[in-house]
Design a protein around this motif. Structure first.
Motif, PDB file in Angstrom:
ATOM      1  N   ILE A  77      21.536 -32.100  -8.011  1.00 56.44           N
ATOM      2  CA  ILE A  77      21.349 -32.553  -6.640  1.00 56.44           C
ATOM      3  C   ILE A  77      22.654 -32.973  -5.968  1.00 56.44           C
ATOM      4  CG2 ILE A  77      18.933 -33.183  -6.975  1.00 56.44           C
ATOM      5  CD1 ILE A  77      19.760 -36.100  -7.202  1.00 56.44           C
ATOM      6  N   THR A  78      23.716 -33.166  -6.747  1.00 60.07           N
ATOM      7  CA  THR A  78      25.008 -33.504  -6.123  1.00 60.07           C
ATOM      8  C   THR A  78      25.920 -32.295  -5.963  1.00 60.07           C
ATOM      9  OG1 THR A  78      26.020 -34.095  -8.258  1.00 60.07           O
ATOM     10  CG2 THR A  78      24.963 -35.871  -7.011  1.00 60.07           C
ATOM     11  N   GLU A  79      25.677 -31.226  -6.734  1.00 60.05           N
ATOM     12  CA  GLU A  79      26.565 -30.070  -6.701  1.00 60.05           C
ATOM     13  C   GLU A  79      25.873 -28.785  -6.239  1.00 60.05           C
ATOM     14  OE1 GLU A  79      28.366 -29.663 -10.547  1.00 60.05           O
ATOM     15  OE2 GLU A  79      28.875 -31.793 -10.678  1.00 60.05           O
ATOM     16  N   TYR A  80      24.708 -28.473  -6.817  1.00 64.91           N
ATOM     17  CA  TYR A  80      24.082 -27.181  -6.549  1.00 64.91           C
ATOM     18  C   TYR A  80      23.270 -27.180  -5.258  1.00 64.91           C
ATOM     19  CZ  TYR A  80      21.098 -23.081  -6.992  1.00 64.91           C
ATOM     20  OH  TYR A  80      20.434 -21.913  -6.751  1.00 64.91           O
TER      21      TYR A  80
ATOM     22  N   VAL B 249      26.459 -38.423  -1.953  1.00 66.83           N
ATOM     23  CA  VAL B 249      25.583 -39.480  -2.463  1.00 66.83           C
ATOM     24  C   VAL B 249      25.558 -40.651  -1.487  1.00 66.83           C
ATOM     25  CG1 VAL B 249      25.175 -41.123  -4.320  1.00 66.83           C
ATOM     26  CG2 VAL B 249      25.945 -38.803  -4.858  1.00 66.83           C
ATOM     27  N   LEU B 250      24.349 -41.003  -1.013  1.00 73.31           N
ATOM     28  CA  LEU B 250      24.197 -42.055  -0.011  1.00 73.31           C
ATOM     29  C   LEU B 250      23.850 -43.413  -0.602  1.00 73.31           C
ATOM     30  CD1 LEU B 250      22.165 -40.148   2.736  1.00 73.31           C
ATOM     31  CD2 LEU B 250      24.640 -40.522   2.624  1.00 73.31           C
TER      32      LEU B 250
ATOM     33  N   PHE C 174      27.838 -40.149   5.422  1.00 72.38           N
ATOM     34  CA  PHE C 174      26.878 -39.439   6.236  1.00 72.38           C
ATOM     35  C   PHE C 174      27.521 -39.070   7.567  1.00 72.38           C
ATOM     36  CE2 PHE C 174      23.218 -39.009   9.109  1.00 72.38           C
ATOM     37  CZ  PHE C 174      22.444 -38.127   8.379  1.00 72.38           C
ATOM     38  N   LYS C 175      27.711 -37.787   7.789  1.00 76.68           N
ATOM     39  CA  LYS C 175      28.426 -37.302   8.968  1.00 76.68           C
ATOM     40  C   LYS C 175      27.499 -36.412   9.789  1.00 76.68           C
ATOM     41  CE  LYS C 175      32.349 -39.031   7.359  1.00 76.68           C
ATOM     42  NZ  LYS C 175      32.970 -40.239   7.951  1.00 76.68           N
TER      43      LYS C 175
ATOM     44  N   TYR D 234      22.361 -34.256   1.499  1.00 77.46           N
ATOM     45  CA  TYR D 234      22.758 -35.535   0.916  1.00 77.46           C
ATOM     46  C   TYR D 234      21.731 -35.923  -0.142  1.00 77.46           C
ATOM     47  CZ  TYR D 234      25.720 -35.798   5.062  1.00 77.46           C
ATOM     48  OH  TYR D 234      26.651 -35.536   6.045  1.00 77.46           O
ATOM     49  N   CYS D 235      22.071 -36.901  -0.987  1.00 74.43           N
ATOM     50  CA  CYS D 235      21.126 -37.288  -2.030  1.00 74.43           C
ATOM     51  C   CYS D 235      21.257 -38.761  -2.400  1.00 74.43           C
ATOM     52  CB  CYS D 235      21.283 -36.412  -3.272  1.00 74.43           C
ATOM     53  SG  CYS D 235      22.842 -36.655  -4.153  1.00 74.43           S
ATOM     54  N   TRP D 236      20.303 -39.213  -3.207  1.00 72.48           N
ATOM     55  CA  TRP D 236      20.236 -40.571  -3.741  1.00 72.48           C
ATOM     56  C   TRP D 236      20.043 -40.469  -5.251  1.00 72.48           C
ATOM     57  CZ3 TRP D 236      19.819 -44.620   0.052  1.00 72.48           C
ATOM     58  CH2 TRP D 236      19.623 -44.164   1.371  1.00 72.48           C
ATOM     59  N   LEU D 237      20.429 -41.494  -6.005  1.00 77.73           N
ATOM     60  CA  LEU D 237      20.380 -41.434  -7.462  1.00 77.73           C
ATOM     61  C   LEU D 237      19.554 -42.574  -8.052  1.00 77.73           C
ATOM     62  CD1 LEU D 237      24.161 -40.710  -8.131  1.00 77.73           C
ATOM     63  CD2 LEU D 237      22.301 -39.037  -7.970  1.00 77.73           C
ATOM     64  N   CYS D 238      18.785 -42.263  -9.094  1.00 73.11           N
ATOM     65  CA  CYS D 238      18.006 -43.275  -9.810  1.00 73.11           C
ATOM     66  C   CYS D 238      17.208 -42.613 -10.921  1.00 73.11           C
ATOM     67  CB  CYS D 238      17.034 -43.995  -8.869  1.00 73.11           C
ATOM     68  SG  CYS D 238      15.596 -42.992  -8.398  1.00 73.11           S
TER      69      CYS D 238
END
Length: 266
Positions: A53-56, A101-102, A264-265, A69-73
């Motif tokens: 989710i951060t690269e592909y 990553v937000l 976030f842009k 964009y993404c979130w992690l957990c």
């Protein structure tokens, strides 16, 4: 009219869905970390998932002019295994500097268990230590109000996490006031079979005049629609909403919340 999909699990969708969303006006997708449709056996599986989710996924989205964009957990559905959850949480700081990553999410509660609450608080500690935005999942059906109250009480123990930097998602009629009245942001999830229909969502938006609220499709492994947001925008038009009012919910609000992260842009 352009819009932002602030909560979409695109790993569960085909590339055709990216194309359809782009045609409908989607400019950005934000993907919270989630359940894989099955419980993963080790932290190694999560490491590869975080890479996905951060690269592909950003590359898939970029082919259609969409920012990803993404979130992690580790999602609360897998939080009962405390050792696994701790191992996964230990991986998160390594990924926080990735460009898309937000913050931490979607964390929260599923069955309102003691283990879920413990892991929820561990995630909040990471968010506080690293000054991250937080996206929170609330339970389904009859446990939603109890879970929402537990979540709000737990958040009070973290003075370094400000309410305006937290969004509590999947609100419904019986929880939205509790969330907004405590100063948090609220997310309305649009599902064809559960959570909120477009007209229920619009009723809530009108009740709170669009205050600190976004709407999202989630579009995960279950019966869901990645075009739920633009379809609800059309229902807003039919209810007499002006373009400016629709833009506030579909664009301005998610942009304002996620814009608190400099990555976030939009």
């Amino acid at each position: 009219m352009n819009y932002i999909e602030p909560h979409g699990h695109m790993v569960s969708r085909t590339t055709d869905d990216y194309e359809r969303m782009a045609i409908a006006g989607c400019q950005a997708i934000c993907e919270p970390a989630f359940w894989a449709g099955f419980d993963r056996a080790s932290a190694d599986g999560f490491y590869d998932y975080f890479r996905q989710i951060t690269e592909y996924e950003p590359k898939r989205a970029a082919k259609f002019g969409i920012q990803h964009y993404c979130w992690l957990c580790i999602n609360p559905k897998e939080a009962e295994d405390l050792k696994l959850a701790e191992d996964v949480i230990a991986l998160i700081p390594e990924f926080l500097e990735k460009p898309g990553v937000l913050g931490i999410g979607e964390i929260g509660l599923n069955k309102n268990s003691r283990n879920e609450l413990s892991i929820f608080e561990r995630h909040l500690q990471v968010a506080q230590d690293h000054d991250q935005l937080v996206l929170i999942h609330t339970p389904h059906l009859e446990d939603k109000l109890k879970g929402t109250r537990l979540i709000v009480e737990a958040l009070k123990n973290f003075s370094g996490i400000k309410p305006e930097r937290v969004i509590i998602d999947h609100v419904e009629e019986h929880t939205i006031d509790h969330v907004l009245d405590h100063g948090f942001w609220a997310g309305i999830t649009l599902y064809p079979e559960s959570k909120c229909t477009p007209h229920r969502a619009i009723d809530m938006l009108e009740h709170r005049q669009g205050e600190r609220i976004w709407m999202n499709s989630a579009c995960d492994w279950g019966v869901s629609d990645p075009l739920a947001v633009p379809k609800t925008m059309q229902a807003m038009r039919q209810r007499g909403w002006t373009p400016e009012m629709i833009q506030r919910v579909a664009w301005d609000n998610p942009r304002a919340f996620m814009g608190q992260c400099e990555k976030f842009k939009m």
